[in-house]
Motif scaffolding. Structure first.
Motif, PDB file in Angstrom:
ATOM      1  N   PRO A  64       0.815  -1.215   0.000  1.00  0.00           N
ATOM      2  CA  PRO A  64       0.000   0.000   0.000  1.00  0.00           C
ATOM      3  C   PRO A  64       0.848   1.264   0.000  1.00  0.00           C
ATOM      4  O   PRO A  64       0.416   2.299  -0.488  1.00  0.00           O
ATOM      5  CB  PRO A  64      -0.804  -0.106   1.301  1.00  0.00           C
ATOM      6  N   ASN A  65       2.058   1.173   0.548  1.00  0.00           N
ATOM      7  CA  ASN A  65       2.953   2.339   0.524  1.00  0.00           C
ATOM      8  C   ASN A  65       4.400   1.851   0.515  1.00  0.00           C
ATOM      9  O   ASN A  65       4.786   1.045   1.362  1.00  0.00           O
ATOM     10  CB  ASN A  65       2.690   3.236   1.739  1.00  0.00           C
TER      11      ASN A  65
ATOM     12  N   HIS B 208      -2.553  14.719  -3.015  1.00  0.00           N
ATOM     13  CA  HIS B 208      -2.735  15.595  -4.181  1.00  0.00           C
ATOM     14  C   HIS B 208      -4.141  15.385  -4.767  1.00  0.00           C
ATOM     15  O   HIS B 208      -4.697  14.282  -4.667  1.00  0.00           O
ATOM     16  CB  HIS B 208      -1.655  15.279  -5.230  1.00  0.00           C
TER      17      HIS B 208
ATOM     18  N   THR C 282      -2.983   3.456   1.864  1.00  0.00           N
ATOM     19  CA  THR C 282      -2.197   3.509   3.097  1.00  0.00           C
ATOM     20  C   THR C 282      -3.119   3.652   4.314  1.00  0.00           C
ATOM     21  O   THR C 282      -2.940   2.972   5.334  1.00  0.00           O
ATOM     22  CB  THR C 282      -1.234   4.718   3.048  1.00  0.00           C
TER      23      THR C 282
ATOM     24  N   ALA D 180       1.751  12.978  -0.623  1.00  0.00           N
ATOM     25  CA  ALA D 180       1.123  11.902   0.169  1.00  0.00           C
ATOM     26  C   ALA D 180       1.510  12.080   1.626  1.00  0.00           C
ATOM     27  O   ALA D 180       2.703  12.077   1.952  1.00  0.00           O
ATOM     28  CB  ALA D 180       1.569  10.541  -0.341  1.00  0.00           C
TER      29      ALA D 180
HETATM   30  O1  LIG Z   1      -0.418   9.372  -4.835  1.00  0.00           O
HETATM   31  C1  LIG Z   1      -1.081   8.357  -4.551  1.00  0.00           C
HETATM   32  O2  LIG Z   1      -2.100   8.024  -5.187  1.00  0.00           O
HETATM   33  C2  LIG Z   1      -0.644   7.517  -3.414  1.00  0.00           C
HETATM   34  N1  LIG Z   1      -1.235   6.371  -3.255  1.00  0.00           N
HETATM   35  C3  LIG Z   1      -0.961   5.441  -2.215  1.00  0.00           C
HETATM   36  C4  LIG Z   1      -2.146   5.309  -1.289  1.00  0.00           C
HETATM   37  O3  LIG Z   1      -3.294   5.382  -1.746  1.00  0.00           O
HETATM   38  O4  LIG Z   1      -1.937   5.111  -0.085  1.00  0.00           O
HETATM   39  C5  LIG Z   1       0.328   5.706  -1.487  1.00  0.00           C
HETATM   40  C6  LIG Z   1       0.585   7.156  -1.280  1.00  0.00           C
HETATM   41  C7  LIG Z   1       0.494   7.943  -2.578  1.00  0.00           C
END
Ligand SMILES: O=C(O)C1=N[C@H](C(=O)O)CCC1
Ligand SMILES: NC(=O)c1ccc[n+]([C@@H]2O[C@H](COP(=O)([O-])OP(=O)(O)OC[C@H]3O[C@@H](n4cnc5c(N)ncnc54)[C@H](O)[C@@H]3O)[C@@H](O)[C@H]2O)c1
Length: 248
Positions: free
Chosen positions: A104-105, A134, A144, A195
Motif C-alpha cells: 500500500p505504501n 494531491h 495507506t 502523500a
Molecule cells: O499518490 C497516490 O495516489 C498515493 N497512493 C498510495 C495510497 O493510496 O496510499 C500511497 C501514497 C500515494
C-alpha cells in the motif's frame, strides 16, 4: 541483473520507477508499458519482475496475466480488499514459484508510521486517521489509510480494546469520515500535497500524533527496489513492505 518491466510507465509513479530501475546497478529496465500496450511485450522482453502502478480497475487483470505467465509482481496500485487478496492467493496456488507483493505504501517512513500506529493503538481510547493527498488521486480513502486502519483494528482486537467512543448521533453525510474496520478515516485533497498521513491517538489528558510526509515521489523508490530485489525469492502473496524489512 534483474529484468524489470513497468506497467503504467507513463504515469507519475511509473515514470519515476523507470528512472529508479535504470539507475539501479543490479536491475535492467526491459519493458515500459502503458494503457493500450500488449502485455505480451513483457514475455518477449524476458521480464522477471513487473512493477505495477496503474489503476485499481485494471490491476487485477494485469496480475492474473503475470501469474499465468510466471512473472513476479511488485504492486503499488491501490484498491485491494480481502476479496481481491483471496483471488490472488488462489491464482498463485496454481503457480507456486511466482511471487506477488502488494505494498500500500513503498515509502520506508510510511511503513514505519503504520507499524508505530499499530503498536500505540491499544494504549489509547481514541484513534482516528487523516490522510492528505494531491487532488489528482482517484481513490479515497488512500490504500495507506485503509491498511493503517486494518493494522490498528487487528492490534486493538488482539489486545481486547473497547470500541472507540463517539457520541455523535446527528451528522452531515461524511462529516465523521469513512468507517474502516471501526476506525474513522478522513480524506483531504489539496494542490501542493503529494502523500501525507496523520494518526491521532487520544486518552484522558494526552494525545499522540504520528505523522508521515512524502514530499517527492522519489521517497517511494527505495521501497520499490527492495520489493524488486526480494520478490523473486518470495513465492506466494506478501501484503506490506514491512515483511521485507527487519523490524523485530
Ligand atoms: O499518490 C497516490 O495516489 C498515493 N497512493 C498510495 C495510497 O493510496 O496510499 C500511497 C501514497 C500515494
Ligand atoms: N504503493 C505506493 O507507495 C504508491 C505510491 C504512489 C501511488 N500509488 C498508487 O499507484 C497508482 C498509480 O498512481 P499514479 O499517481 O502514478 O497514477 P497516474 O494516473 O499518474 O498513472 C497511472 C498510469 O497507468 C496507466 N494505465 C491505465 N491503465 C493501464 C493498463 N491497463 N495498462 C498499463 N497502464 C495503464 C495510465 O495511462 C497512467 O499512465 C494509484 O493506485 C496510486 O494510489 C501507490
Amino acid at each position: 541483473m534483474i529484468k524489470v518491466g513497468v506497467l503504467g510507465a507513463k504515469g507519475k509513479m511509473g515514470a519515476q520507477t523507470c528512472l529508479a530501475v535504470e539507475e539501479a546497478a543490479d536491475c535492467e529496465l526491459v519493458a515500459r508499458l502503458d494503457q493500450g500496450d500488449e502485455l505480451d511485450e513483457l514475455t518477449a522482453a524476458g521480464a522477471e519482475v513487473v512493477v505495477d502502478f496503474t489503476r485499481p480497475e485494471v490491476v487485477m487483470d494485469n496480475l492474473a496475466w503475470c501469474i499465468e505467465h510466471g512473472i513476479n509482481a511488485v504492486v503499488g496500485t491501490t484498491g485491494f480488499d480481502e476479496e481481491r487478496l483471496a483471488t490472488l492467493r488462489s491464482q498463485l496456488a496454481g503457480s507456486p514459484s511466482t511471487g506477488v507483493l502488494i505494498a500500500p505504501n513503498f515509502s520506508i517512513g510510511a511503513v514505519l508510521m503504520m507499524q508505530f500506529a499499530a503498536k500505540a493503538a491499544p494504549y489509547y481510547e481514541s484513534v482516528e486517521i487523516v490522510e492528505l493527498h494531491h487532488p489528482d488521486k482517484v481513490d479515497a480513502p488512500s490504500g495507506t489509510a485503509r491498511r493503517t486502519a486494518e493494522l490498528i483494528a487487528d492490534a486493538r482486537r488482539e489486545a481486547g480494546s473497547k470500541p472507540i467512543p463517539d457520541a455523535t448521533t446527528t451528522a452531515l453525510d461524511g462529516a465523521r469520515g469513512a468507517d474502516v474496520d471501526g476506525i474513522r478515516v478522513h480524506g483531504v485533497r489539496l494542490r501542493g500535497l503529494i502523500a501525507h498521513q496523520e494518526v491521532l491517538l487520544g486518552d484522558e489528558g494526552e494525545t499522540l500524533t504520528i505523522r508521515h510526509d512524502s514530499m517527492a515521489r522519489t521517497s517511494f523508490m527505495a521501497g520499490v527496489l527492495l520489493g524488486v530485489r526480494r520478490i523473486g525469492s518470495t513465492p506466494g502473496l506478501t501484503v506490506g513492505l514491512e515483511h521485507f524489512m527487519d523490524l523485530s
